[in-house]
Design a protein around this motif. Sequence first.
Motif, PDB file in Angstrom:
ATOM      1  N   ALA A   1      -5.381  47.848  -6.891  1.00 21.79           N
ATOM      2  CA  ALA A   1      -4.405  48.606  -6.105  1.00 21.79           C
ATOM      3  C   ALA A   1      -3.010  48.417  -6.665  1.00 21.79           C
TER       4      ALA A   1
ATOM      5  N   ASN B   1      -8.782  49.083  -4.953  1.00 22.12           N
ATOM      6  CA  ASN B   1      -8.901  50.388  -4.318  1.00 22.12           C
ATOM      7  C   ASN B   1     -10.365  50.667  -4.009  1.00 22.12           C
TER       8      ASN B   1
ATOM      9  N   GLN C   1      -7.092  49.843   0.454  1.00 26.54           N
ATOM     10  CA  GLN C   1      -7.005  48.625  -0.350  1.00 26.54           C
ATOM     11  C   GLN C   1      -7.824  47.549   0.340  1.00 26.54           C
TER      12      GLN C   1
END
Length: 345
Positions: free
Chosen positions: A83, A105, A197
């Motif tokens: 992320a 992610n 996330q």
Amino acid sequence: MRSQLLRSSLGCLLTVCGPFPASCINKAVRQTAVAVPLLYYSRKTMHYQTEQRGRPNSPDYRIYFKTSDGKYISPFHDIPLIAESEQHDDVPAKKPKGEKEVLYNMVVEVPRWSNAKMEIATKEPLNPIKQDVKKGKLRYVANIFPHKGYIWNYGGLPQTWEDPNHKDKETNCCGDNDPIDVCDIGTQVCSPGQVIQVKVLGILAMVDEGEMDWKVIAINANDRDAEKLNCIEDVRKSRPGHLEATVEWFRKYKVPDGKPENQFGFNGEFKDKDFAVEIIKSTHEHWRALVQKQTNAGGIECKNVSCCNSPFQFSADEARAVVQSAPAFGSAHPVSAEVDKWHFV
């Protein structure tokens, strides 16, 4: 030590693809009752949009991804694994207390409590999310008592690939030709196409019809319990029965379709966070070889708009043409009442 090695290694590997921002959805929307063709997700100043095509609950339904500036992307290849909000110059940032934490992610395919088996279409250009089809029929997972549909938000880590040509040395099984799967155990019910996330907590080695199908256990970093859940043992202590229910769900979810129970490596025991991170690292390396045409793609569509060293890179205009060629968004088809049936196995 293994986690630290992953951080520095992934920092290097992720420069293959330019980073796109990560995001979270503002509200949850049921996948069977989508009212508008454009969904918008945001987290701080980072945005993704998804554009729907076709009719929900039909074989032509697709969810395409694009950035906040309208650039169509592949969620498989163009969304970074790590992320962005936790990165600076490809190095994950330190937490305030000096403790390092990497967030990943996760592309949500299936919301908790829903049944439609939505998935990243790995063999289509731009890899939109679609509903899986088997023998000409849309696929829904059965409700195995006492559960309703999926018992977590379910999806995959972008820029990972379980290589069907790679045999896992622990389980002696080859990969299932998909991004690595993730179960988000957070409290929020997400939506298909949401990008969240997550903190990785552990991993389960499921063997699905002879193929290695890793299941990463993670929690949405924005969840109220995220700070106190840092490993698989924390989950076991704070959520009694959740991990056992996860194993049972994966063991039996195909039984109502007439298939045998799934098997597991390591006697169905969850491996810890460090082990999970090593598996993620390995699948990321396999993905990198995939988009750089260094391995047999096995039918995987590798077109992307950001992987600078990839021979599969194509233009924004070509990506737009892919989306425009898909059927226009329309009203949802009805879903059979059979989907809500409970099965006792």
